[in-house]
Design an enzyme around this catalytic site. Structure first.
Site, PDB file in Angstrom:
ATOM      1  N   ASP A  35      28.732  10.570  40.873  1.00 54.54           N
ATOM      2  CA  ASP A  35      29.248  10.413  42.217  1.00 54.54           C
ATOM      3  C   ASP A  35      28.190  11.029  43.152  1.00 54.54           C
ATOM      4  O   ASP A  35      27.379  11.858  42.715  1.00 54.54           O
ATOM      5  CB  ASP A  35      30.581  11.162  42.318  1.00 54.54           C
TER       6      ASP A  35
ATOM      7  N   ASP B  30      28.620  11.977  47.095  1.00 52.26           N
ATOM      8  CA  ASP B  30      29.116  12.990  48.044  1.00 52.26           C
ATOM      9  C   ASP B  30      29.819  14.118  47.299  1.00 52.26           C
ATOM     10  O   ASP B  30      30.808  13.889  46.611  1.00 52.26           O
ATOM     11  CB  ASP B  30      30.124  12.353  49.017  1.00 52.26           C
TER      12      ASP B  30
HETATM   13  C1  BG6 Z   1      33.127   9.089  49.249  1.00 46.68           C
HETATM   14  C2  BG6 Z   1      33.651  10.334  49.917  1.00 46.68           C
HETATM   15  O1  BG6 Z   1      31.953   9.365  48.558  1.00 46.68           O
HETATM   16  O2  BG6 Z   1      32.872   8.062  50.195  1.00 46.68           O
HETATM   17  C3  BG6 Z   1      34.865   9.993  50.759  1.00 46.68           C
HETATM   18  O3  BG6 Z   1      34.004  11.287  48.944  1.00 46.68           O
HETATM   19  C4  BG6 Z   1      34.518   8.880  51.742  1.00 46.68           C
HETATM   20  O4  BG6 Z   1      35.290  11.144  51.444  1.00 46.68           O
HETATM   21  C5  BG6 Z   1      33.996   7.667  50.978  1.00 46.68           C
HETATM   22  O5  BG6 Z   1      35.675   8.501  52.496  1.00 46.68           O
HETATM   23  C6  BG6 Z   1      33.589   6.521  51.887  1.00 46.68           C
HETATM   24  O6  BG6 Z   1      32.468   6.906  52.621  1.00 46.68           O
HETATM   25  P1  BG6 Z   1      31.788   6.073  53.771  1.00 46.68           P
HETATM   26  O7  BG6 Z   1      30.446   6.725  53.920  1.00 46.68           O
HETATM   27  O8  BG6 Z   1      31.673   4.635  53.302  1.00 46.68           O
HETATM   28  O9  BG6 Z   1      32.653   6.176  54.976  1.00 46.68           O
HETATM   29 MG    MG Z   2      32.579  13.070  45.668  1.00 48.30          MG
END
Ligand code: BG6
Ligand code: MG
Length: 210
Positions: A8, A10
């Protein structure tokens, strides 16, 4: 022995969580909706629109589809501008050395992220061309806890689920990994989660797995 790690992004590779939280918090405050870090934990690993739905559970009125799209767009604008300053220094502790060491042991390395900003973030932190496969929120129909993002990453590597560890900080991500047949490694918020096959307290501990 496993042949690959699917990470993963984030909260595992990079510390973008606080920026997600700050952007959602500003939206919630503008809308007078209660939102705190405990609720924010439910957004980990969850797609943008699904995250908004969780925040709107506390709203005092019903939001229409167009309003929801506008709020999600605004959140993304605020989030994206906070990402502008990301650098290699935003890689989480132990990531640089451990990835290098895992590659040295012969493992393939991939990203499986729900984020539509994943490639932008990878570029910013100097990992634009680093991973053997990247699958992100633009490549999938079903977000975590559906296993699609990890299944596609394994396919891109030419491997099956049983050949791969999935490394996650979100319980939703561990659920996704388990329903796809992967060996799920929990870090941070997902460390100690009962569905994780392995719980670690530091990224560098990945080096000891085989
Ligand atoms: C994930 C995060 O990696 O991505 C979530 O943990 C987030 O919190 C999701 O909502 C979607 O992210 P993005 O950048 O497409 O808005
Ligand atoms: Mg994550």
């Amino acid at each position: 022995m496993k042949r690959a790690f699917i990470f993963d992004l984030d909260g595992v590779i990079v510390s973008t969580d606080r920026y997600h939280y700050a952007a959602w918090k500003s939206i919630a405050d503008d809308e007078n909706i209660y939102f705190d870090e405990v609720i924010n934990n439910r957004l980990r690993g969850v797609g943008r629109m699904e995250s908004l739905e969780i925040i709107l559970e506390r709203a005092s009125r019903v939001y229409g589809q167009e309003e929801k799209c506008a709020l999600a767009e605004l959140k993304n604008e605020r989030y994206r501008s906070s990402l502008e300053g990301l650098t290699q220094d935003d890689r989480l502790t132990g990531v640089t050395q451990t990835l290098k060491a895992l590659r040295g042991k012969g493992y393939l390395l991939a990203i499986g992220s729900s984020s539509k900003n994943a490639r932008f973030i990878l570029d910013k932190i100097g990992y634009g061309d680093y991973f053997d496969a990247v699958v992100d929120g633009n490549d999938i129909v079903n977000g975590k806890p559906d296993p699609e993002v990890f299944v596609k990453a394994a396919q891109k590597l030419g491997l099956s689920a049983c050949d791969c560890y999935v490394v996650e900080d979100a319980k939703t991500g561990i659920d996704a990994a388990k329903s796809g047949g992967f060996t799920a490694v929990g870090l941070h918020d997902a460390s100690g989660y009962e569905r994780a096959d392995i719980s670690l307290s530091a990224f560098s501990e990945l080096f000891a797995l085989d």
